[in-house]
Design a protein around this motif. Sequence first.
Motif, short mmCIF file in Angstrom:
data_model
loop_
_atom_site.label_atom_id
_atom_site.label_comp_id
_atom_site.label_asym_id
_atom_site.label_seq_id
_atom_site.Cartn_x
_atom_site.Cartn_y
_atom_site.Cartn_z
N GLN A 298 1.27 -1.56 0.63
CA GLN A 298 0.29 0.01 -0.28
C GLN A 298 0.77 1.33 0.23
OE1 GLN A 298 -3.40 -0.12 -0.69
NE2 GLN A 298 -2.82 2.59 -0.49
N ALA A 299 1.71 1.02 0.61
CA ALA A 299 2.42 2.45 1.03
C ALA A 299 3.61 2.37 -0.20
CB ALA A 299 3.72 2.31 2.19
N LEU A 300 4.06 1.93 -1.29
CA LEU A 300 4.76 1.53 -2.51
C LEU A 300 3.64 2.62 -3.53
CD1 LEU A 300 6.51 -1.35 -3.48
CD2 LEU A 300 7.78 0.87 -3.22
N ALA A 301 2.44 1.43 -3.23
CA ALA A 301 1.70 1.74 -4.44
C ALA A 301 1.13 3.76 -4.13
CB ALA A 301 -0.18 0.97 -4.03
N THR A 302 0.88 4.30 -2.93
CA THR A 302 0.43 5.46 -2.46
C THR A 302 2.00 6.85 -3.36
OG1 THR A 302 -0.99 5.06 -0.65
CG2 THR A 302 0.13 7.05 -0.88
N ALA A 303 2.77 6.22 -2.56
CA ALA A 303 4.46 7.01 -3.37
C ALA A 303 4.00 7.02 -4.63
CB ALA A 303 5.44 6.11 -2.94
N ALA A 304 4.43 5.87 -5.49
CA ALA A 304 4.34 6.01 -7.29
C ALA A 304 2.65 6.73 -7.15
CB ALA A 304 4.19 4.59 -7.76
N GLU A 305 1.83 6.76 -6.94
CA GLU A 305 0.66 7.48 -7.15
C GLU A 305 1.00 8.70 -7.21
OE1 GLU A 305 -1.44 6.73 -9.52
OE2 GLU A 305 -2.64 8.43 -9.20
N ARG A 306 1.32 9.08 -6.26
CA ARG A 306 1.62 10.95 -5.51
C ARG A 306 3.09 10.87 -7.19
NH1 ARG A 306 -0.50 12.88 -1.14
NH2 ARG A 306 1.03 15.01 -1.18
N ILE A 307 3.90 10.18 -6.93
CA ILE A 307 5.19 10.23 -7.61
C ILE A 307 4.63 11.22 -9.39
CG2 ILE A 307 7.31 9.86 -8.79
CD1 ILE A 307 7.83 8.04 -5.71
N ARG A 308 3.44 9.61 -8.89
CA ARG A 308 3.25 9.76 -10.89
C ARG A 308 2.58 11.74 -11.08
NH1 ARG A 308 -1.05 9.55 -13.68
NH2 ARG A 308 -2.33 9.28 -11.83
N VAL A 309 1.73 11.58 -10.24
CA VAL A 309 0.86 12.87 -10.74
C VAL A 309 1.50 14.45 -10.50
CG1 VAL A 309 -1.09 13.84 -8.94
CG2 VAL A 309 -1.68 11.74 -9.05
N TYR A 310 2.40 14.10 -9.78
CA TYR A 310 3.48 15.44 -9.60
C TYR A 310 3.77 15.79 -10.52
CZ TYR A 310 6.87 18.58 -7.78
OH TYR A 310 7.52 19.84 -8.06
N HIS A 311 4.41 14.38 -11.86
CA HIS A 311 5.35 14.67 -12.94
C HIS A 311 4.70 14.76 -13.79
CE1 HIS A 311 8.58 13.70 -9.80
NE2 HIS A 311 9.45 13.91 -10.58
N GLU A 312 3.58 14.53 -14.17
CA GLU A 312 2.89 14.73 -15.09
C GLU A 312 2.63 16.28 -15.35
OE1 GLU A 312 0.89 12.53 -17.08
OE2 GLU A 312 0.60 10.26 -16.58
N ARG A 313 2.40 16.87 -14.29
CA ARG A 313 2.76 18.66 -14.77
C ARG A 313 3.82 18.63 -15.35
NH1 ARG A 313 -1.50 21.64 -11.10
NH2 ARG A 313 -2.60 20.44 -10.27
N GLN A 314 4.73 18.49 -15.12
CA GLN A 314 6.15 18.85 -16.15
C GLN A 314 5.71 18.61 -17.71
OE1 GLN A 314 8.86 16.34 -14.18
NE2 GLN A 314 9.50 18.09 -12.37
N LYS A 315 4.89 17.19 -17.59
CA LYS A 315 5.23 16.99 -19.48
C LYS A 315 5.24 18.03 -19.79
CE LYS A 315 2.67 13.02 -20.53
NZ LYS A 315 1.51 11.54 -20.94
N PRO A 316 6.22 18.45 -21.10
CA PRO A 316 6.28 19.39 -21.67
C PRO A 316 5.97 19.09 -23.60
CG PRO A 316 8.86 18.41 -21.62
CD PRO A 316 7.60 17.84 -20.52
N THR A 317 4.34 19.74 -24.21
CA THR A 317 4.41 19.42 -25.27
C THR A 317 5.22 19.86 -26.06
OG1 THR A 317 3.06 21.31 -24.46
CG2 THR A 317 2.20 19.06 -24.00
N SER A 318 5.08 19.49 -27.23
CA SER A 318 5.74 19.73 -28.80
C SER A 318 4.98 21.43 -29.14
CB SER A 318 5.38 18.74 -29.57
OG SER A 318 6.02 17.49 -29.53
N TRP A 319 5.20 21.84 -29.93
CA TRP A 319 4.37 23.17 -30.43
C TRP A 319 5.35 24.13 -31.11
CZ3 TRP A 319 8.19 27.11 -31.22
CH2 TRP A 319 10.08 27.67 -29.96
#
Length: 437
Positions: free
Chosen positions: A93-114
Amino acid sequence: MSQDTPLVARLSTRDADFESRLTDLLAWEGVSDHGVQQAVSEIISQVRREGDAALVALTCRLDRLEASSMADLTLGADRLEAAYAALPDDQRQALATAAERIRVYHERQKPTSWQYTEDDGTVLGQKVTPLDRAGIYVPGGKAAYPSSVLMNAVPAHVAGVREIIMVVPTPDGVVNDLVLAAAHLAGVDKVFTLGGAQAVAALAYGTESVPRVDKIVGPGNIYVATAKRAVFGQVGIDMIAGPSEILVVSDGQTDPDWLAMDLFSQAEHDEDAQAILVSWDVEHLAAVEASMERLLPTLEREAIAGASLRTRGALIACRDEGEALELINRIAPEHLELSVEHPERLAEQVRHAGAIFMGRHTAEALGDYCAGPNHVLPTSGTARFSSPLGVYDFQKRSSIIHCSPQGASTLGKTASVLARGESLTAHARSAEYRIKD
Ligand SMILES: NC(=O)c1ccc[n+]([C@@H]2O[C@H](COP(=O)([O-])OP(=O)(O)OC[C@H]3O[C@@H](n4cnc5c(N)ncnc54)[C@H](O)[C@@H]3O)[C@@H](O)[C@H]2O)c1
Ligand SMILES: N[C@H](CO)Cc1c[nH]c[nH+]1
Ligand SMILES: [Zn+2]
């Protein structure tokens, strides 16, 4: 070091020798140490020359394993999955919680092509592409780091990396199941139980068994940091993420026991780790020192934390908040804890720090595991020019230029003049062919 050496050095910005003492304290000779550099360069040459055979021999010698071939140093997907399946519920459970929080944070960093289109129809832009294959180094000499598996692999996935190769040392053959489970959860493709400079060399140059990667990321000790620096150019690297560091700035109002433990939390990583507390409240510094003396013997890793504090730790008395800020920007720490009433005011003026932990309640340890931001951070002052590991480290950018006939003609005139100014006439003529009369 003698037992009489104080647990942690006391410095004051008022002292005449403060500047030189601070410089000595911050010097970390690891990556420039001649002995280490020589050992690392021999290891890299051996791996390039002998491939798998070198990896087996070096791992037996340096990690005290009894391996006879690379098969003994390779972990398949079934082994990772079994480790995950066998985890106690709280750990899964702790691994899953950490992984999900890390994923959500890093999703915000995703740069896009322009891209954008100019009046004459010329299109200019930038295309973002993930790496084909990333090598992630998960440290494992003095501690096992399941959290580092997540911090490396999750952003790689978010970036869209096609293949993730993980290396992790298993000293004395001791495999950490939480590390393997984290690799399963984070979708690592292949795991080799290799560490140190030999693991970095294998990822950089490839061997019969270890595929060559495009970029190596992840933290490690002086051998890992030195090797990453040495192979840069052959492969990409993220940064120099060496022994852990913490700089705490306290206004004197935080419980001294909390601060002592915050300092220990990084000192316990490595004898080379660095923990520093700065405050303008001298009595508070004495109280934290007393807490440290009392609490150190309660640590499981007392020997490592004690060695780190005796050689590289410090309690620094400064005049005021302004001087504390100067010290922060001079030290450019990996982790900065602002244990003060109004952390926003100070944070605004912080220019160099890997991660900033705001206020008394934000223990740095929360960032190490599960807050969401990455814990792979620049160390030894490199926060002056480096950033936390992120999605951007697993991607690269290509420029896009698509000229319309009119755009080619207009640009051709400018290019022609500049090319002839450089005496590069093939360039000039190439551009001139496209100029419309
Ligand atoms: N900055 C970050 O983001 C971050 C995150 C986690 C950990 N860390 C740091 O990573 C480091 C991990 O270090 P570690 O030692 O536990 O693990 P490690 O995996 O980095 O190093 C272990 C390897 O070092 C090699 N080695 C050890 N002694 C050697 C020698 N004499 N000659 C040649 N090679 C040798 C061995 O091959 C061994 O496998 C710590 O300093 C910790 O503070 C940093
Ligand atoms: N503090 C380390 C980065 O310097 C990361 C970590 C992992 N586990 C515990 N701590
Ligand atoms: Zn830590």
